[in-house]
Structures are given as structure tokens and as C-alpha cells.
Write a protein that holds these residues in place. Structure first.
Motif, PDB file in Angstrom:
ATOM      1  N   ASN A 176      48.501 -84.563 -30.218  1.00 20.06           N
ATOM      2  CA  ASN A 176      47.089 -84.780 -29.879  1.00 20.06           C
ATOM      3  C   ASN A 176      46.257 -83.565 -30.279  1.00 20.06           C
ATOM      4  N   PHE A 177      46.351 -83.209 -31.564  1.00 17.91           N
ATOM      5  CA  PHE A 177      45.663 -82.009 -32.028  1.00 17.91           C
ATOM      6  C   PHE A 177      44.144 -82.149 -31.923  1.00 17.91           C
ATOM      7  N   GLY A 178      43.663 -83.370 -31.952  1.00 19.35           N
ATOM      8  CA  GLY A 178      42.225 -83.585 -31.820  1.00 19.35           C
ATOM      9  C   GLY A 178      41.673 -83.056 -30.510  1.00 19.35           C
ATOM     10  N   ARG A 179      42.491 -83.086 -29.460  1.00 17.40           N
ATOM     11  CA  ARG A 179      42.044 -82.554 -28.175  1.00 17.40           C
ATOM     12  C   ARG A 179      41.797 -81.048 -28.274  1.00 17.40           C
ATOM     13  N   ILE A 180      42.628 -80.368 -29.039  1.00 19.61           N
ATOM     14  CA  ILE A 180      42.441 -78.928 -29.232  1.00 19.61           C
ATOM     15  C   ILE A 180      41.176 -78.661 -30.032  1.00 19.61           C
ATOM     16  N   GLU A 181      40.936 -79.480 -31.042  1.00 10.28           N
ATOM     17  CA  GLU A 181      39.743 -79.288 -31.875  1.00 10.28           C
ATOM     18  C   GLU A 181      38.454 -79.529 -31.101  1.00 10.28           C
ATOM     19  N   ARG A 182      38.518 -80.269 -29.998  1.00  7.64           N
ATOM     20  CA  ARG A 182      37.318 -80.557 -29.214  1.00  7.64           C
ATOM     21  C   ARG A 182      37.051 -79.532 -28.113  1.00  7.64           C
ATOM     22  N   ILE A 183      37.917 -78.531 -27.974  1.00  5.37           N
ATOM     23  CA  ILE A 183      37.726 -77.509 -26.943  1.00  5.37           C
ATOM     24  C   ILE A 183      36.461 -76.704 -27.242  1.00  5.37           C
ATOM     25  N   SER A 184      35.662 -76.473 -26.208  1.00  2.00           N
ATOM     26  CA  SER A 184      34.410 -75.716 -26.369  1.00  2.00           C
ATOM     27  C   SER A 184      34.376 -74.570 -25.365  1.00  2.00           C
ATOM     28  N   ALA A 185      33.533 -73.602 -25.656  1.00  2.00           N
ATOM     29  CA  ALA A 185      33.349 -72.450 -24.770  1.00  2.00           C
ATOM     30  C   ALA A 185      31.968 -71.875 -25.068  1.00  2.00           C
ATOM     31  N   ASN A 186      31.680 -70.658 -24.570  1.00  2.00           N
ATOM     32  CA  ASN A 186      30.337 -70.110 -24.749  1.00  2.00           C
ATOM     33  C   ASN A 186      30.176 -69.361 -26.070  1.00  2.00           C
ATOM     34  N   CYS A 187      31.020 -69.682 -27.056  1.00  2.00           N
ATOM     35  CA  CYS A 187      30.866 -69.102 -28.383  1.00  2.00           C
ATOM     36  C   CYS A 187      31.180 -70.173 -29.414  1.00  2.00           C
ATOM     37  N   LYS A 188      30.655 -70.009 -30.620  1.00  2.00           N
ATOM     38  CA  LYS A 188      30.914 -70.944 -31.702  1.00  2.00           C
ATOM     39  C   LYS A 188      31.319 -70.160 -32.941  1.00  2.00           C
ATOM     40  N   PRO A 189      32.459 -70.543 -33.550  1.00  3.49           N
ATOM     41  CA  PRO A 189      33.398 -71.566 -33.085  1.00  3.49           C
ATOM     42  C   PRO A 189      34.216 -71.073 -31.903  1.00  3.49           C
ATOM     43  N   ALA A 190      34.713 -72.017 -31.095  1.00  3.66           N
ATOM     44  CA  ALA A 190      35.491 -71.633 -29.923  1.00  3.66           C
ATOM     45  C   ALA A 190      36.850 -71.056 -30.312  1.00  3.66           C
ATOM     46  N   SER A 191      37.418 -71.517 -31.416  1.00  2.55           N
ATOM     47  CA  SER A 191      38.686 -70.988 -31.958  1.00  2.55           C
ATOM     48  C   SER A 191      39.761 -70.823 -30.890  1.00  2.55           C
ATOM     49  N   PRO A 192      40.161 -71.912 -30.233  1.00  4.12           N
ATOM     50  CA  PRO A 192      41.159 -71.778 -29.158  1.00  4.12           C
ATOM     51  C   PRO A 192      42.525 -71.317 -29.618  1.00  4.12           C
ATOM     52  N   LEU A 193      42.855 -71.499 -30.907  1.00  2.78           N
ATOM     53  CA  LEU A 193      44.160 -71.067 -31.406  1.00  2.78           C
ATOM     54  C   LEU A 193      44.217 -69.566 -31.674  1.00  2.78           C
ATOM     55  N   LEU A 194      43.081 -68.907 -31.698  1.00  2.00           N
ATOM     56  CA  LEU A 194      43.017 -67.468 -31.968  1.00  2.00           C
ATOM     57  C   LEU A 194      43.427 -66.681 -30.727  1.00  2.00           C
ATOM     58  N   ASN A 195      44.362 -65.777 -30.885  1.00  2.00           N
ATOM     59  CA  ASN A 195      44.736 -64.895 -29.779  1.00  2.00           C
ATOM     60  C   ASN A 195      43.778 -63.708 -29.771  1.00  2.00           C
TER      61      ASN A 195
END
Length: 480
Positions: A176-195
Motif C-alpha cells: 500500500n505504497f500509495g498510503r505513504i505517498e499521501r502522508i502530509s505534514a507542515n512542510c512540502k514535500p513531506a518526504s516521509p521516507l527521508l531520515n
């Protein structure tokens, strides 16, 4: 004859010396799929399972797929191992151990016997130093902010917390990689995979004043009681550089008071007096300009230092750098939270910089510890007297300065705030770095917190998060 020699040499090369590198390549799909016939070793914290296996039988073959019980809490350190998207984190860097491919004689014998008996090959277990409860506390404190928290033991280098926000659920990567791509936060891009803890590069703001103060004391030209006159600004290349708080000048103050209240003009003038190269030489003794030697993949760790056009930049001459602005953490300085936790840790540890580590030990399938991580010194960042003096300045900053939001009753906390302006209103990078421990004892913890897109200061935004994490680790009864 010549062609035969070339053929033999080439075949030998690809089958022996190049074989491990080929097996490890992310695009080696055959090898990647074949490894799912191996029962990968577990990844654990001292008390929790971070990665385990789920067996699935297809056409008479049993394949093992990964599940991550802690979800987003440990996603960036543990990483993921999938068929479609390969591996990240410890799943990638320790793949050889997790698949039982380490080249010791006993492991090779066990592996061969398992094959002959038709048993699945079982990998080795990796035990980490992560504290899952403190990881949860860090994520709850970070909320919807883009940022990161690193906490480590400055005495040993063991990483207790490494949290990057926003995070993701590694169980979604395969299906369900699409769920990861839809993650948002207070910055753009949210880049959830970035450590962001080890890959995120940010201007350090006033947290870098700890490095500048260290360089000043190490030079022998300054002491904590050295006095300066603060008019509220300093002049660099004919232009004013104001203090962050422009409401009033401090007048005549000491270096200790300047760090306590984070007075830009004092550190600007120290930078102009010492020069950029001396300050950068001090930064290198804290580990700048090198990738922090953690067990995660090299590509997931970036060095801190001056950057120019996207690349690390080490100036040849003092005049190539605005030393005044660099001295209080601006100019082209970019750092990772892991690096700044190492800075705070070295000050708290009497000037000794320890090698950071997130792996406690590697255990074979028969329960024997094959490898245990021992504390290792990377070097001396500053003299003991300098560490003591800078540490006292940082304690004053928490007790009655810019870092009062990090005070914890019963603990000695020394810290430094940072607020790096980006030129966009309401988009500051805010920081807090600290060390903490019981009164009269060596600090047991060093912490770094960074937040993106903040309208307030590091003392107001990052220091409370650091306090929450320090409490979770040092006073766990306060956070059941």
C-alpha cells in the motif's frame, strides 16, 4: 591463449571478489527474490520486536516476508526489506547478518547443513539500543511537525532515540505504497521516507555557538569571563548583523552570559577575530566534514559542514567565508541532528567524542553472541577544562537563559537553543541541543531536536520536545 586467460580471470573476478557486491546491489532482482526463501533474523530493541517474519507457502515453496510490529516508531532506523522496493535502514546495511551470509566458518557450515537437510536458512538476530517508549514520546511531541530527534548516551555513543517526522508504516511499503505517498505534514514535500535525523541538512542557528565558544576557549584568547560590548549588532562587510532579539542591547557582558542569552553580536565578533578556518578546525574535531559512523547505510547518513552548490565545501582561505555569520550558525552551514547530538554529547562527556552506534549485538541462530558493539572513542573534541566551561555556560542557559523550557527537577541539564532564519516569515528552523544527567554525575544523555517551518524560537518550540524525551529516558516513571 590470451583470450582464455582473460576469460579465466574475468570469471574468477565475478565469481569471487565481485560476488558480494553484486549480491548486495539494490537492482539484483534474482538475488533479492531468492533471499525471501531465507528466514531472516529478527531485529529487536532490548525489550521489543522491531522486525519479524511471516511465512507464506506458494507452489510448495515457503517464503518469508517481513512484518514490523512497531510500525512508524522505528521505521527509519530499521528500514524495510521488500521484493518490489528492495531494502533500506538496518535491513539493508546488515543484510548479510540477517540472511546468515556472514563468512565465519561456523556460519558457513551451518548454512550448508541447512541446505542439505532441506531446512530454511536462518539469519542472525540484530539487537538495537533503541528505546521504543522514548521513540513514542518523541513522535508524540513532534506531532505534525517536520523535524527530528536524536538522543544518545554520551558515555558510550549508544543511540537511544532516532525519530524522524513525518514517519511511515514500513508494512505499507510492499502492498500500500500509495498510503505513504499521501502522508502530509507542515512542510512540502513531506518526504516521509527521508531520515531527517541523519540525512536532513539544516542551518544550525545558535546551537553552533557551542562550537564557536569551544574554539574561542581552545584558542587561549578568551575565557568564560572575557568581556564584550554588545550594541545589539555587529558589522560585517559594512552591514549590520543584528541579535535575534532586537529589543535591547546587552551592553558589557561576559562570554558566559553571551552564550546564556544567545547574543549574536558577541559570537559574530569572535568569528571575525578567530577566522573561519580556526572555527571549522574545531568543528572537525566534533565530527564535521565526515559521515557519522552509524551502522545504517552510508547513503542514509550525510556529513555536516559548509555547503556550496549542494556539495560539501572546505574553504582554503578565511576570506572565502563570512566568519561573523558562520560563528552563530548561519552562512552556508548545514548540519544533521545526529551531528549536533554528538556535539552536545562531547561537551557532556568531558570533551571525548564517542562513536555513535545503534546496534548492541548480533546473535547467531543458536543463541551465541557473534559480535558485540564496544564503546569506542573517535577522539578528543576539546580539553576537559573547555568542556567543563562550555558545559557550565549551557547549564546557565537552561537555568536562567534561552533554554528554561528544558529544565527538569532533580536533573542537571545543559542546553543551547537555536533559531535559524530562512528569509521567509514564519519559516524558521528551530533547534535545541542538550546533555542531561543526575547532579554530581557524568551526563547520561545527549539530545538534539530540530523543527522546520516554525514562527517562534528554538527555546519555545524545540526545548520542550527535548525535555519530554529526556524525561522519558531519565525519569521513566514520569512517562508510564
Amino acid at each position: 591463449m590470451g583470450l582464455l586467460v582473460v576469460l579465466i580471470v574475468a570469471t574468477t573476478y565475478w565469481q569471487t571478489w565481485a560476488r558480494p557486491a553484486l549480491a548486495e546491489r539494490q537492482d539484483n532482482e534474482i538475488q533479492r527474490v531468492a533471499q525471501f526463501e531465507i528466514k531472516r533474523g529478527l531485529i529487536l530493541s532490548p525489550s521489543r520486536v522491531l522486525a519479524r517474519n511471516r511465512a507464506r507457502t506458494t507452489n510448495g515453496h515457503t517464503l518469508y516476508f517481513r512484518r514490523y510490529p512497531q510500525g512508524r516508531l522505528t521505521a527509519h532506523v530499521v528500514g524495510y526489506s521488500t521484493v518490489a522496493r528492495s531494502r533500506t535502514g538496518l535491513e539493508r546495511s546488515l543484510n548479510e547478518a540477517l540472511t546468515g551470509s556472514s563468512q565465519s566458518l561456523s556460519s558457513l557450515v551451518d548454512r550448508s547443513l541447512d541446505k542439505l537437510n532441506g531446512k530454511p536458512i536462518v539469519g542472525e538476530t540484530v539487537v538495537t539500543s533503541l528505546d521504543v517508549g522514548a521513540q513514542r514520546a518523541a513522535f508524540e511531541a513532534l506531532g505534525s511537525n517536520c523535524g527530528a530527534v536524536v538522543a544518545l548516551d554520551p558515555r558510550t555513543g549508544r543511540v537511544r532515540v532516532m525519530a524522524s517526522s513525518p514517519s511511515y508504516d514500513p508494512n505499507d511499503v510492499e502492498t500500500n505504497f500509495g498510503r505513504i505517498e499521501r502522508i502530509s505534514a507542515n512542510c512540502k514535500p513531506a518526504s516521509p521516507l527521508l531520515n531527517r535525523a541523519s540525512q536532513g541538512l539544516y542551518p544550525p542557528g545558535s546551537t553552533f555557538k557551542v562550537v564557536t565558544a569551544s574554539a574561542a576557549l581552545e584558542s587561549g584568547r578568551y575565557t568564560p569571563s572575557s568581556t564584550f560590548t554588545d550594541p545589539g549588532y555587529c558589522t560585517v562587510y559594512g552591514k549590520r548583523v543584528n541579535n535575534f532579539d532586537t529589543s535591547r542591547p546587552f551592553g558589557t557582558i561576559s562570554l558566559a552570559t553571551a552564550l546564556q542569552h544567545s547574543v549574536n553580536s558577541v559570537f559574530c565578533n569572535i568569528g571575525l577575530a578567530l577566522g573561519a578556518k580556526r572555527i571549522l578546525a574545531q568543528a572537525k574535531r566534533f565530527g564535521f566534514y565526515e559521515r557519522p559512523p552509524l551502522e545504517t547505510p552510508e547513503s542514509e547518513r550525510l556529513p555536516s559542514g559548509l555547503y556550496r552548490r549542494g556539495s560539501l565545501y572546505d574553504p582554503k582561505r578565511d576570506r572565502d567565508v563570512d566568519a561573523g555569520r558562520m560563528a552563530f550558525g548561519q552562512e552556508r552551514l548545514l548540519v544533521t541532528p545526529l551531528q549536533m547530538a554528538m556535539v552536545a554529547g562531547a561537551i557532556g562527556n568531558g570533551g571525548i567524542l564517542m562513536r555513535p552506534s545503534v546496534v548492541e549485538k548480533i546473535v547467531t541462530p543458536n543463541g551465541k553472541t557473534r559480535e558485540r558493539t564496544r564503546p569506542e572513542q573517535l577522539g578528543r573534541a576539546v580539553r576537559p577544562a573547555t568542556a567543563r566551561d562550555v558545559g557550565e555556560m549551557m547549564v546557565r542557559a537552561v537555568e536562567a537563559g534561552t533554554g528554561v523550557a528544558a529544565r527538569i527537577p532533580g536533573l542537571r541539564v545543559g542546553g543551547k537553543t537555536g533559531t535559524a532564519e530562512t528569509g521567509v516569515a514564519g519559516s524558521n528552523i528551530t533547534w535545541f541541543i542538550a546533555f542531561a544527567g543526575p547532579e554530581g554525575a557524568r551526563p547520561e544523555l545527549a539530545v538534539a531536536v530540530v523543527l522546520q517551518n516554525q514562527s517562534l524560537t528554538g527555546g519555545a518550540t524545540a526545548a520542550p520536545i527535548a525535555r519530554t524525551v529526556m524525561q522519558a529516558l531519565l525519569t521513566p516513571t514520569a512517562n508510564p
